[in-house]
Design a protein around this motif. Sequence first.
Motif, PDB file in Angstrom:
ATOM      1  N   ALA A 205      19.374  -2.771 -36.823  1.00 43.54           N
ATOM      2  CA  ALA A 205      18.141  -2.185 -36.304  1.00 43.54           C
ATOM      3  C   ALA A 205      17.760  -2.816 -34.970  1.00 43.54           C
ATOM      4  O   ALA A 205      16.978  -2.248 -34.203  1.00 43.54           O
ATOM      5  N   THR A 206      18.332  -4.003 -34.684  1.00 40.54           N
ATOM      6  CA  THR A 206      17.982  -4.757 -33.483  1.00 40.54           C
ATOM      7  C   THR A 206      19.235  -5.330 -32.844  1.00 40.54           C
ATOM      8  O   THR A 206      20.125  -5.813 -33.547  1.00 40.54           O
TER       9      THR A 206
ATOM     10  N   THR B 132      17.790   2.041 -32.205  1.00 41.83           N
ATOM     11  CA  THR B 132      18.070   0.605 -32.165  1.00 41.83           C
ATOM     12  C   THR B 132      17.199  -0.073 -31.119  1.00 41.83           C
ATOM     13  O   THR B 132      17.182   0.331 -29.960  1.00 41.83           O
TER      14      THR B 132
END
Length: 209
Positions: free
Chosen positions: A171-172, A190
Amino acid sequence: MRIFSVTPIHVGPQELSRRQQRYDALLPSGLTLDLVDIGPQAPRSLDTGADVRASEAAVVAALRAAPQGYDVLMPDCVLDPGVAELAPELPVVGILQLSLGWQVVRGRRVGLVARNEAIADELLARAKAYDWAEHVAGVRVLGLAVEAISDQEQWTAGLRQAVDGFGDQVATVINGCSAVEVTGHGARRTRVVDPTALALRLLAAEGPQ
């Protein structure tokens, strides 16, 4: 809060000025940061494991010789050179320590990007040393020369491709360089983190101790 910072590689006056201006633009209210060049005894680029180790030794020496009057010492490098060695001897913090640590406490699965293989290897080693390796999905290597650090268009293109390459794994994504502007990426789902900007915000939120 006054921060003293030192570059991990020997840079010329123009690049030192660019980096200082970047810090000045990112600094939250209440923080100041003075950046100095590490000096000609240090590598001019981190392209090998030997370069990384030589840079770390030079940063350790520079931070131990830092002028009085600063609240925090912070290497101008996402590899956190000298942070583990100098803490708690000195009030030193690392950009990766802060930015990756924040993702860990938020329970996020993280991807990292790095300019080359030597930096990628050290990023993973730092994550393991902090005991956060299980939170890192991997490192994507951009395959760029050191000159790309100050070439925003070239870095952004490589970063966009790397972020897209992670797909749904994370997600990061943390941009694996402290001195690069983060202005764009591919997969909108993202979140791409500027580790320097985040580290400074976290320091500002903490305030002087």
